[in-house]
Enzyme design. Structure first.
Site, PDB file in Angstrom:
ATOM      1  N   GLU A 236      -3.070  -1.484   4.265  1.00  0.00           N
ATOM      2  CA  GLU A 236      -3.746  -0.655   3.222  1.00  0.00           C
ATOM      3  C   GLU A 236      -2.381  -0.110   2.283  1.00  0.00           C
ATOM      4  O   GLU A 236      -2.511   1.165   2.007  1.00  0.00           O
ATOM      5  CB  GLU A 236      -4.506   0.493   3.983  1.00  0.00           C
ATOM      6  N   ASN A 244     -13.174   1.366   2.208  1.00  0.00           N
ATOM      7  CA  ASN A 244     -13.691   2.649   2.566  1.00  0.00           C
ATOM      8  C   ASN A 244     -14.497   3.198   1.415  1.00  0.00           C
ATOM      9  O   ASN A 244     -14.854   4.212   1.548  1.00  0.00           O
ATOM     10  CB  ASN A 244     -12.230   3.640   2.512  1.00  0.00           C
TER      11      ASN A 244
END
Ligand code: NAD
Ligand code: GLY
Length: 363
Positions: A236, A244
């Site tokens: 990430e 997300n």
């Protein structure tokens, strides 16, 4: 059976998807040899599937132990994690011991974290038994426990050796949990594939009725998208944050209400509507798109309105909790927003606008 490979160089692994595959010995052939295996599960899932998993593993591992944890998001903490370490040490498990996470995302996240830490890392396998875990949490190597001040705040990136998605396990899943899993399925549409979103709109009744073909297609497409994203950005650094979508608001609801009150997928469902509403107020998408997403979330049996987490200053409490989000930088909250249907962007937004969205979207 379908097999999707997640391409992470020497940490690559297959995600097997099919009906009844949990009991198929061939699936486990490529796993590292070991004297011991440890199955981690909970009091709900172990009675359903532990015997089948144990039976198929028996010829490969001389010594198989099972650790049964208390069930529930409220147990995803240090105390429960320690029960896994207690068992590993009590049974004299060495660093070749193979761990199996048998359960939903809570078991998968905790077992993965325990595997990352025990003797500085032992191999593990994900055997996800909820829709949510099959389409999201078992794939990609995020492992964690919760902290009272923030969701999934203590954890590690640690990839499994194999993921076994047996669609037959979904038959016993409570309907509320099925809907929660559909939230993570739905998210892949707006962020990456509007064709998939249209397919979900057409097939939601079949998915809710657990039609085997529809479920297998939904799991397969979700895993393909997730594997593609994680393959490009394992830890990430950037792109992976789009997975997300809806989670910044959703995590605030989970922590704000107390873990376990709303299911993770329910927070994500309402959170996606809030994030889409914020995107619209920033002129990134139009109101028709927000309405379309809201309808799909409602059709999946999910809440489309956010929860009130503080009677006095609801928006203030959301902002306070969202500042602890892992995407925040220097105290500035960064949201996953929809930058035109099928494309996501991660950016901050003025607090006043976020307050407006919270006020407009919460029950
Ligand atoms: P869960 O693990 O709590 O499972 C939901 C409930 O279903 C539990 O009561 C469980 O015992 C029960 N259950 C599981 N399988 C069953 C079956 N086949 N039949 C009957 N009951 C069954 O919840 P979840 O929705 O699977 O996962 C949520 C968790 O996943 C959250 O903690 C979330 O933070 C985490 N998560 C992690 C990632 C990641 O990338 N690591 C991604 C998304 C979510
Ligand atoms: N569930 C979000 C991720 O795996 O990155």
């Amino acid at each position: 059976m379908e097999s999707i490979e997640i391409d992470l160089g020497e940490r690559s692994y297959p995600i097997a998807i099919g009906s009844g595959i949990l009991s198929d010995a061939a699936i486990y052939q490529g796993l590292p040899a070991a004297a011991q295996a440890v199955i981690v599960s909970n009091g709900t899932v172990a009675p359903l599937f532990e015997a089948r998993l144990r039976a198929v593993l028996q010829p490969r591992y001389k010594n198989i132990q099972t650790v049964v944890l208390p069930d529930g998001e409220e147990h995803k903490n240090w105390q429960t994690l320690n029960l896994i370490f207690d068992a590993l040490l009590t049974h004299g498990c060495d660093r070749k011991t193979l761990m199996f996470a048998l359960g939903g995302g809570v078991i998968g996240d905790m077992t993965g974290f325990a595997a990352a830490c025990y003797m500085r890392g032992v191999p593990f396998v994900q055997v996800p038994t909820t829709l949510l875990a099959q389409v999201d949490s078992s794939v990609g190597g995020k492992t964690a426990i919760n902290h009272p001040l923030g969701k999934n705040m203590i954890g590690a990136f640690y990839q499994p050796q194999l993921v076994v998605c047996d669609l037959e396990t979904l038959v016993s899943l409570p309907q509320r949990e099925l809907s929660a899993g559909l939230a993570e399925v739905i998210k892949y549409g707006p962020i990456a594939d509007m064709g998939f979103m249209a397919w979900l709109e057409a097939n939601m009744p079949a998915l809710l009725a657990r039609d085997a073909i529809a479920l297998s297609q939904a799991v397969k497409r979700s895993v393909e998208i997730k594997a593609e994203v994680v393959g490009q950005d394992e830890k990430e650094a950037g792109l992976r944050a789009i997975l997300n979508f809806g989670h910044t608001f959703g995590h605030a609801m989970e922590a704000g209400m107390g873990y376990g009150k709303w299911l993770h997928g329910e927070g994500v469902g309402a959170g996606m509507v809030m994030a889409a509403e914020l995107s619209q107020r920033l002129n990134l998408v139009d109101q028709d798109f927000v309405q379309r997403l809201r309808r799909l979330i409602e059709c999946a049996g999910l809440p489309a309105k956010g929860a009130v987490i503080d009677e006095k200053d609801n928006a203030g409490r959301y902002l306070e909790l969202m500042r602890v989000d892992k995407k925040s930088q220097a105290g500035e909250i960064r949201f996953v927003l929809i930058d035109g249907p099928g494309k996501a962007v991660v950016q901050s937004a003025p607090d006043d606008l976020v307050r407006e969205v919270i006020d407009a979207c919460c029950i």
